[in-house]
Scaffold this active site. Sequence first.
Site, PDB file in Angstrom:
ATOM      1  N   LEU A 193       0.819  -1.213   0.000  1.00 29.96           N
ATOM      2  CA  LEU A 193       0.000   0.000   0.000  1.00 29.96           C
ATOM      3  C   LEU A 193       0.852   1.262   0.000  1.00 29.96           C
ATOM      4  O   LEU A 193       0.484   2.264  -0.598  1.00 29.96           O
ATOM      5  CB  LEU A 193      -0.912   0.038   1.229  1.00 29.96           C
ATOM      6  CG  LEU A 193      -2.147  -0.849   1.227  1.00 29.96           C
ATOM      7  CD1 LEU A 193      -2.935  -0.620   2.504  1.00 29.96           C
ATOM      8  CD2 LEU A 193      -3.017  -0.579   0.015  1.00 29.96           C
ATOM      9  N   GLY A 194       1.970   1.245   0.721  1.00 31.77           N
ATOM     10  CA  GLY A 194       2.803   2.430   0.795  1.00 31.77           C
ATOM     11  C   GLY A 194       3.984   2.213   1.715  1.00 31.77           C
ATOM     12  O   GLY A 194       4.047   1.215   2.432  1.00 31.77           O
ATOM     13  N   THR A 230      -4.140   5.702   4.251  1.00 27.57           N
ATOM     14  CA  THR A 230      -2.787   5.196   4.016  1.00 27.57           C
ATOM     15  C   THR A 230      -1.788   6.339   4.081  1.00 27.57           C
ATOM     16  O   THR A 230      -0.722   6.222   4.700  1.00 27.57           O
ATOM     17  CB  THR A 230      -2.702   4.476   2.661  1.00 27.57           C
ATOM     18  OG1 THR A 230      -3.540   3.316   2.695  1.00 27.57           O
ATOM     19  CG2 THR A 230      -1.270   4.036   2.363  1.00 27.57           C
ATOM     20  N   HIS A 233      -1.329   7.473   7.697  1.00 26.03           N
ATOM     21  CA  HIS A 233      -0.463   6.513   8.389  1.00 26.03           C
ATOM     22  C   HIS A 233       1.004   6.695   7.995  1.00 26.03           C
ATOM     23  O   HIS A 233       1.891   6.810   8.855  1.00 26.03           O
ATOM     24  CB  HIS A 233      -0.942   5.106   8.023  1.00 26.03           C
ATOM     25  CG  HIS A 233      -0.098   3.990   8.546  1.00 26.03           C
ATOM     26  ND1 HIS A 233      -0.486   3.188   9.596  1.00 26.03           N
ATOM     27  CD2 HIS A 233       1.117   3.504   8.141  1.00 26.03           C
ATOM     28  CE1 HIS A 233       0.450   2.275   9.831  1.00 26.03           C
ATOM     29  NE2 HIS A 233       1.434   2.442   8.959  1.00 26.03           N
ATOM     30  N   GLU A 234       1.269   6.755   6.687  1.00 22.91           N
ATOM     31  CA  GLU A 234       2.664   6.841   6.224  1.00 22.91           C
ATOM     32  C   GLU A 234       3.313   8.167   6.606  1.00 22.91           C
ATOM     33  O   GLU A 234       4.493   8.215   6.951  1.00 22.91           O
ATOM     34  CB  GLU A 234       2.732   6.624   4.716  1.00 22.91           C
ATOM     35  CG  GLU A 234       2.269   5.260   4.244  1.00 22.91           C
ATOM     36  CD  GLU A 234       3.056   4.107   4.836  1.00 22.91           C
ATOM     37  OE1 GLU A 234       4.153   4.337   5.361  1.00 22.91           O
ATOM     38  OE2 GLU A 234       2.556   2.975   4.777  1.00 22.91           O
ATOM     39  N   HIS A 237       4.696   8.027   9.949  1.00 22.38           N
ATOM     40  CA  HIS A 237       6.069   7.508   9.968  1.00 22.38           C
ATOM     41  C   HIS A 237       7.069   8.600   9.587  1.00 22.38           C
ATOM     42  O   HIS A 237       8.132   8.721  10.186  1.00 22.38           O
ATOM     43  CB  HIS A 237       6.223   6.350   8.985  1.00 22.38           C
ATOM     44  CG  HIS A 237       5.550   5.084   9.406  1.00 22.38           C
ATOM     45  ND1 HIS A 237       5.684   4.540  10.660  1.00 22.38           N
ATOM     46  CD2 HIS A 237       4.752   4.227   8.714  1.00 22.38           C
ATOM     47  CE1 HIS A 237       4.999   3.409  10.733  1.00 22.38           C
ATOM     48  NE2 HIS A 237       4.415   3.195   9.564  1.00 22.38           N
ATOM     49  N   HIS A 243       4.787   1.946  14.334  1.00 20.53           N
ATOM     50  CA  HIS A 243       3.548   1.178  14.407  1.00 20.53           C
ATOM     51  C   HIS A 243       3.165   1.009  15.871  1.00 20.53           C
ATOM     52  O   HIS A 243       4.034   0.861  16.736  1.00 20.53           O
ATOM     53  CB  HIS A 243       3.719  -0.190  13.751  1.00 20.53           C
ATOM     54  CG  HIS A 243       3.819  -0.114  12.259  1.00 20.53           C
ATOM     55  ND1 HIS A 243       4.745  -0.830  11.542  1.00 20.53           N
ATOM     56  CD2 HIS A 243       3.100   0.592  11.353  1.00 20.53           C
ATOM     57  CE1 HIS A 243       4.593  -0.566  10.245  1.00 20.53           C
ATOM     58  NE2 HIS A 243       3.605   0.289  10.111  1.00 20.53           N
ATOM     59  N   TRP A 245       2.048  -1.373  17.571  1.00 18.66           N
ATOM     60  CA  TRP A 245       2.478  -2.593  18.266  1.00 18.66           C
ATOM     61  C   TRP A 245       4.001  -2.693  18.361  1.00 18.66           C
ATOM     62  O   TRP A 245       4.532  -3.694  18.828  1.00 18.66           O
ATOM     63  CB  TRP A 245       1.886  -3.837  17.589  1.00 18.66           C
ATOM     64  CG  TRP A 245       2.415  -4.127  16.226  1.00 18.66           C
ATOM     65  CD1 TRP A 245       3.401  -5.019  15.896  1.00 18.66           C
ATOM     66  CD2 TRP A 245       2.010  -3.528  14.990  1.00 18.66           C
ATOM     67  NE1 TRP A 245       3.631  -5.006  14.549  1.00 18.66           N
ATOM     68  CE2 TRP A 245       2.787  -4.093  13.960  1.00 18.66           C
ATOM     69  CE3 TRP A 245       1.062  -2.551  14.642  1.00 18.66           C
ATOM     70  CZ2 TRP A 245       2.650  -3.716  12.625  1.00 18.66           C
ATOM     71  CZ3 TRP A 245       0.918  -2.184  13.319  1.00 18.66           C
ATOM     72  CH2 TRP A 245       1.714  -2.779  12.335  1.00 18.66           C
ATOM     73  N   ASP A 253       6.143   1.235  20.994  1.00 18.41           N
ATOM     74  CA  ASP A 253       6.062   2.248  19.935  1.00 18.41           C
ATOM     75  C   ASP A 253       6.673   3.578  20.365  1.00 18.41           C
ATOM     76  O   ASP A 253       6.570   4.575  19.662  1.00 18.41           O
ATOM     77  CB  ASP A 253       4.621   2.441  19.471  1.00 18.41           C
ATOM     78  CG  ASP A 253       3.719   3.045  20.547  1.00 18.41           C
ATOM     79  OD1 ASP A 253       4.156   3.139  21.718  1.00 18.41           O
ATOM     80  OD2 ASP A 253       2.574   3.411  20.219  1.00 18.41           O
TER      81      ASP A 253
END
Length: 324
Positions: A193-194, A230, A233-234, A237, A243, A245, A253
């Site tokens: 996805l990315g 997506t 989320h990216e 980062h 992430h 978890w 994290d």
Amino acid sequence: MKKLLFLIVGGLLISTGCNKSSSSHDEKIAPEDDQTVTMRSCAAQDVLEEQLKADASLRDRMNAIEEFTQRFSQNPDAQRLVNGVIEIPVVVNVLYRTAAQNISQAQIQSQIDVLNKDYSATNSDYNLTSTYNSVKSGNIGVRFVLDQVVRKSTTKSSWSTNDAMKKSAQGITPTSPTTKLNLWVCNLGGGILGYAQFPGGNSATDGVVIDDNAFGTTGSAAAPFNKGRTATHEIGHWMNLRHIWGDATCGNDLVGDTPTHNAANFGCPAAGHKSTCTGTPVEMTMNYMDYTDDACMYMFSAGQKTRMLAVFASGGPRNSFAQP
């Protein structure tokens, strides 16, 4: 709520890949990989190992960034944005082989709109959870502004995570990566996805890559990844979030107010889903840094906000974006 924060840079993800189904770094990926998919997974470890091999000093840079982030998080005064908001110019680099992959201006703008809602906590689904009201981030304090769209036709049927889309031979080189966020939109192969580059990496490859079927809310965007999350989320980062978890069973994290997750979550977990880790906390499955479907992720935590703001602070790795 969370285990004591500690430095784990030896295992940090320099680039994180979020996969549609399975991982692959082979350039010879069949065109049929351009398909509607239903579940995220991650190919991050392969990317981590390759970038560590390529840049022996990266680990030291990321250690220094982590030490700075921890100092910043302990200084509330440093966390106040002087001008109220950090404006981030966005360059969207579109690589296409088919007409559908040459995404429209409307699709691009829909993604910018989602980012501005998600990062200002004005998204319509922000209040769907009551479990974690006390630690919701609120407005992060960043605004994304579409600066430029660069398009290039290609004969490649799909792209891998080796950053070829960021190089002039086949792709598009980044535009002013120290002051502009570059997004590459293309047909990523292997179910990906990315993926994003964390602070501390090479500026020549800095930015975020997203599959055209997971970009924005219209056009080629396909359910269950058609709500623009997506990119949310990216870019998390890109702003130094991990992430939720911690990329390990009951991992860390590096954020104090997120519960310990035993693993990634997929789809749309039932309310009250509990971790199997110590204390069996209710997991924050609605967090943007989990792997749930777009419709089921809709918040950052206050601790994640602090971590993101650290990258823009004086002395932080992305401070150049905070300059007038």
